[in-house]
Design a protein around this motif. Sequence first.
Motif, PDB file in Angstrom:
ATOM      1  N   ALA A  62      34.404  30.888   1.136  1.00  0.00           N
ATOM      2  CA  ALA A  62      33.209  30.554   1.898  1.00  0.00           C
ATOM      3  C   ALA A  62      32.435  29.441   1.227  1.00  0.00           C
ATOM      4  CB  ALA A  62      32.308  31.786   2.010  1.00  0.00           C
ATOM      5  N   PRO A  63      31.888  28.523   1.998  1.00  0.00           N
ATOM      6  CA  PRO A  63      31.093  27.452   1.396  1.00  0.00           C
ATOM      7  C   PRO A  63      29.848  28.013   0.743  1.00  0.00           C
ATOM      8  CG  PRO A  63      30.899  27.434   3.780  1.00  0.00           C
ATOM      9  CD  PRO A  63      31.987  28.404   3.457  1.00  0.00           C
ATOM     10  N   ALA A  64      29.437  27.404  -0.323  1.00  0.00           N
ATOM     11  CA  ALA A  64      28.272  27.883  -1.046  1.00  0.00           C
ATOM     12  C   ALA A  64      27.025  27.708  -0.195  1.00  0.00           C
ATOM     13  CB  ALA A  64      28.114  27.119  -2.360  1.00  0.00           C
ATOM     14  N   ALA A  65      26.132  28.698  -0.308  1.00  0.00           N
ATOM     15  CA  ALA A  65      24.856  28.604   0.382  1.00  0.00           C
ATOM     16  C   ALA A  65      23.974  27.595  -0.351  1.00  0.00           C
ATOM     17  CB  ALA A  65      24.176  29.969   0.415  1.00  0.00           C
ATOM     18  N   PRO A  66      22.953  27.072   0.317  1.00  0.00           N
ATOM     19  CA  PRO A  66      22.079  26.105  -0.349  1.00  0.00           C
ATOM     20  C   PRO A  66      21.464  26.697  -1.603  1.00  0.00           C
ATOM     21  CG  PRO A  66      21.641  26.190   2.013  1.00  0.00           C
ATOM     22  CD  PRO A  66      22.584  27.298   1.718  1.00  0.00           C
ATOM     23  N   ALA A  67      21.365  25.902  -2.622  1.00  0.00           N
ATOM     24  CA  ALA A  67      20.792  26.375  -3.874  1.00  0.00           C
ATOM     25  C   ALA A  67      19.306  26.627  -3.711  1.00  0.00           C
ATOM     26  CB  ALA A  67      21.037  25.341  -4.976  1.00  0.00           C
ATOM     27  N   ALA A  68      18.762  27.430  -4.630  1.00  0.00           N
ATOM     28  CA  ALA A  68      17.333  27.720  -4.592  1.00  0.00           C
ATOM     29  C   ALA A  68      16.538  26.446  -4.863  1.00  0.00           C
ATOM     30  CB  ALA A  68      17.003  28.765  -5.650  1.00  0.00           C
ATOM     31  N   ASP A 101      32.608  45.482  -6.198  1.00  0.00           N
ATOM     32  CA  ASP A 101      32.879  44.090  -6.559  1.00  0.00           C
ATOM     33  C   ASP A 101      33.103  43.181  -5.359  1.00  0.00           C
ATOM     34  OD1 ASP A 101      32.701  44.980  -9.111  1.00  0.00           O
ATOM     35  OD2 ASP A 101      34.627  44.182  -9.783  1.00  0.00           O
ATOM     36  N   TRP A 102      33.463  43.736  -4.235  1.00  0.00           N
ATOM     37  CA  TRP A 102      33.660  42.890  -3.048  1.00  0.00           C
ATOM     38  C   TRP A 102      32.396  42.089  -2.751  1.00  0.00           C
ATOM     39  CZ3 TRP A 102      30.816  42.848   1.458  1.00  0.00           C
ATOM     40  CH2 TRP A 102      31.284  41.970   2.450  1.00  0.00           C
ATOM     41  N   ALA A 103      31.234  42.704  -2.927  1.00  0.00           N
ATOM     42  CA  ALA A 103      29.974  42.038  -2.583  1.00  0.00           C
ATOM     43  C   ALA A 103      29.496  41.090  -3.670  1.00  0.00           C
ATOM     44  CB  ALA A 103      28.892  43.083  -2.303  1.00  0.00           C
ATOM     45  N   ILE A 104      29.973  41.240  -4.879  1.00  0.00           N
ATOM     46  CA  ILE A 104      29.516  40.401  -5.995  1.00  0.00           C
ATOM     47  C   ILE A 104      30.715  39.687  -6.613  1.00  0.00           C
ATOM     48  CG2 ILE A 104      27.398  41.669  -6.499  1.00  0.00           C
ATOM     49  CD1 ILE A 104      28.991  43.156  -8.690  1.00  0.00           C
ATOM     50  N   ARG A 105      31.531  39.123  -5.763  1.00  0.00           N
ATOM     51  CA  ARG A 105      32.784  38.503  -6.198  1.00  0.00           C
ATOM     52  C   ARG A 105      32.555  37.369  -7.198  1.00  0.00           C
ATOM     53  NH1 ARG A 105      33.989  36.997  -1.705  1.00  0.00           N
ATOM     54  NH2 ARG A 105      33.448  34.808  -1.887  1.00  0.00           N
ATOM     55  N   ARG A 106      31.561  36.514  -6.913  1.00  0.00           N
ATOM     56  CA  ARG A 106      31.311  35.389  -7.826  1.00  0.00           C
ATOM     57  C   ARG A 106      30.762  35.874  -9.162  1.00  0.00           C
ATOM     58  NH1 ARG A 106      28.761  32.036  -2.920  1.00  0.00           N
ATOM     59  NH2 ARG A 106      27.415  33.845  -3.017  1.00  0.00           N
ATOM     60  N   THR A 107      29.964  36.942  -9.127  1.00  0.00           N
ATOM     61  CA  THR A 107      29.456  37.527 -10.358  1.00  0.00           C
ATOM     62  C   THR A 107      30.604  38.062 -11.204  1.00  0.00           C
ATOM     63  OG1 THR A 107      27.419  38.156  -9.215  1.00  0.00           O
ATOM     64  CG2 THR A 107      27.894  39.265 -11.294  1.00  0.00           C
ATOM     65  N   LEU A 308      23.857  43.678  -1.617  1.00  0.00           N
ATOM     66  CA  LEU A 308      24.365  43.076  -2.853  1.00  0.00           C
ATOM     67  C   LEU A 308      24.882  41.660  -2.651  1.00  0.00           C
ATOM     68  CD1 LEU A 308      26.143  46.194  -4.381  1.00  0.00           C
ATOM     69  CD2 LEU A 308      24.200  44.969  -5.385  1.00  0.00           C
ATOM     70  N   LEU A 309      25.177  41.271  -1.433  1.00  0.00           N
ATOM     71  CA  LEU A 309      25.610  39.899  -1.185  1.00  0.00           C
ATOM     72  C   LEU A 309      24.540  38.903  -1.642  1.00  0.00           C
ATOM     73  CD1 LEU A 309      27.182  40.373   2.368  1.00  0.00           C
ATOM     74  CD2 LEU A 309      28.423  39.913   0.246  1.00  0.00           C
ATOM     75  N   SER A 310      23.280  39.258  -1.476  1.00  0.00           N
ATOM     76  CA  SER A 310      22.200  38.366  -1.910  1.00  0.00           C
ATOM     77  C   SER A 310      22.089  38.323  -3.432  1.00  0.00           C
ATOM     78  CB  SER A 310      20.870  38.814  -1.299  1.00  0.00           C
ATOM     79  OG  SER A 310      20.920  38.745   0.116  1.00  0.00           O
ATOM     80  N   VAL A 311      22.414  39.424  -4.086  1.00  0.00           N
ATOM     81  CA  VAL A 311      22.434  39.430  -5.548  1.00  0.00           C
ATOM     82  C   VAL A 311      23.501  38.467  -6.056  1.00  0.00           C
ATOM     83  CG1 VAL A 311      22.824  40.841  -7.601  1.00  0.00           C
ATOM     84  CG2 VAL A 311      21.550  41.790  -5.667  1.00  0.00           C
ATOM     85  N   ASP A 312      24.655  38.459  -5.398  1.00  0.00           N
ATOM     86  CA  ASP A 312      25.717  37.547  -5.790  1.00  0.00           C
ATOM     87  C   ASP A 312      25.282  36.097  -5.622  1.00  0.00           C
ATOM     88  OD1 ASP A 312      29.058  36.745  -4.801  1.00  0.00           O
ATOM     89  OD2 ASP A 312      28.393  37.326  -6.781  1.00  0.00           O
ATOM     90  N   MET A 315      23.135  35.278  -8.577  1.00  0.00           N
ATOM     91  CA  MET A 315      23.913  35.093  -9.798  1.00  0.00           C
ATOM     92  C   MET A 315      24.579  33.719  -9.821  1.00  0.00           C
ATOM     93  SD  MET A 315      23.424  37.680 -11.718  1.00  0.00           S
ATOM     94  CE  MET A 315      24.735  37.464 -12.938  1.00  0.00           C
ATOM     95  N   ARG A 316      25.044  33.256  -8.676  1.00  0.00           N
ATOM     96  CA  ARG A 316      25.597  31.900  -8.590  1.00  0.00           C
ATOM     97  C   ARG A 316      24.546  30.878  -8.997  1.00  0.00           C
ATOM     98  NH1 ARG A 316      25.466  30.393  -2.803  1.00  0.00           N
ATOM     99  NH2 ARG A 316      23.279  30.382  -3.443  1.00  0.00           N
TER     100      ARG A 316
END
Length: 511
Positions: A62-68, A101-107, A308-312, A315-316
């Motif tokens: 998936a494409p990365a979401a916009p950075a903070a 871990d499915w929801a925090i894959r990048r973490t 948890l998807l938002s936590v991931d 973490m990105r």
Amino acid sequence: MVEKQPAPRRPARRAVLTGAAVVAAGATVPLTLRAIDDDGTGSPTPARTAPAAPVASRPPAAPAAPAAPASPTSTVSPLPRTDPRPNILLVLTDDQPKETDWAIRRTADWLGGQGVTFTRAHANTPLCAPSRASIMSGRYAHHHGVLDTRHPYHLDQHTTVQRQLHEAGYRTGLFGKYLNYWHTGDNPPHFDEWLLQEPVAYYDGHYNDNGTVRNIPGYNTTVIRDRALAFIDRSRTDTRPWFAYVATRSAHELNIPERKYAHARVPEWPGRPSVYEGDKSDKPPFLRTAQHTYDQGKALRRRQLRTLLSVDDAMRDFQDKLRALGQLENTLVLYTSDHGLCWADHGWLRKSVPYRPSLEVPFWLSWPAHGLGRGTVDDRLTGHVDIAPTFLDAAGITPDTSHDGHSLLDARNDRDLLLAEWWWNRQDKEPIHTWATHVGRSTQYTEYYRTRLDGQGRPTQGDGAVLFREFYDLAADPYQLTNRLHGATAEQEAALGIPESAKGLAAARRA
């Protein structure tokens, strides 16, 4: 001894996401103890009605979401660091069990691939405030005194890791949840900056913002992420090492995902044998009557994963910020949860019980500059009481208060038994009973006591008599289906080493 036959297992499946489609799959609970595969009460708040959002899924590419949004100083080149001590980033989720871990894959890719995965990490008390007090103090709950979620001021702030880091010259920040029932207007001691939320809500929360109490619109994880990023970014001009304590609402009930993930498709889950346990005659009385079902557990899991998807995402953004500042190598990052949660295991749909889904937590530690960046696995028995000693060791600080845990940076620090404990508190009208347990390398021994907390959160009610006992062979019975003490004779108990186990547990509770 009366032996129980385990319920038949449903076939294990693995979840695979392709675009918006979910191919039937699922995750399995590990059957081994030496190489566990990690794939997988805050104050209640009313659910918030949000407009329906389009389905969002998390395909592998998936494409990365916009950075903070960057902080105002983000265009300033970082000043050179002269202090060699590491920064410390602690990210603490709420009620997050393993197998998420499915929801925090990048973490998991970041900290698992460039750090250490602790496969046998546990909460020492599976309840929010006592667990957090253990993280801050390095002490068991019977030592730090926070035994429930209503009495946060029992914690001696002099014992906290933030106090010792702050006094040693660290810049300290707290962002998110602190301790349940902390007065919102009270500033958290020993933090230079903070955005403390209490009571904790997913949307439009009530915060103590550096001493000013106000409402801040937005999603909890995003709000505290942005403030933590600004705190980290200030190290461009402030060359002191920093300690950031980031504590999310996710994945605590009532689970309200960020709108973009409100309808995210999650992998199917086949359950595990402990969810389908039919004969619970060998379990404590309160658990025999627990009737939560697989469908309820599956629904809770789905709600948790969506938050948890938002936590991931956060973490990105932390990883990107550290990389941009040139601080990724010399920042110790630790990710864990305050405790686990049962997804209808043994009919139970919460924490507070001495079973693996309630006690075990995800736990990653990365510090490449110290050699902890190679994607290794550590199967030592680990507890939340080890976090504060680890941070102080990394910072080169000799603790000036006693700890029950030890630094994880020294591979020689190990244990054969880990204590976990819980007290029947005033919030539970029906008795769960106070319990203590010793988790070993391949066994677990538990006692339940006639003890209850009084209105001040002290264990003064009851005579402390042992009411019920459990013993599990975790190697042969990882789902804790067969209590080996159910119907056991004195000879059988002796063969299991129960007299010695009872003495050891009693000593640990007194120590």
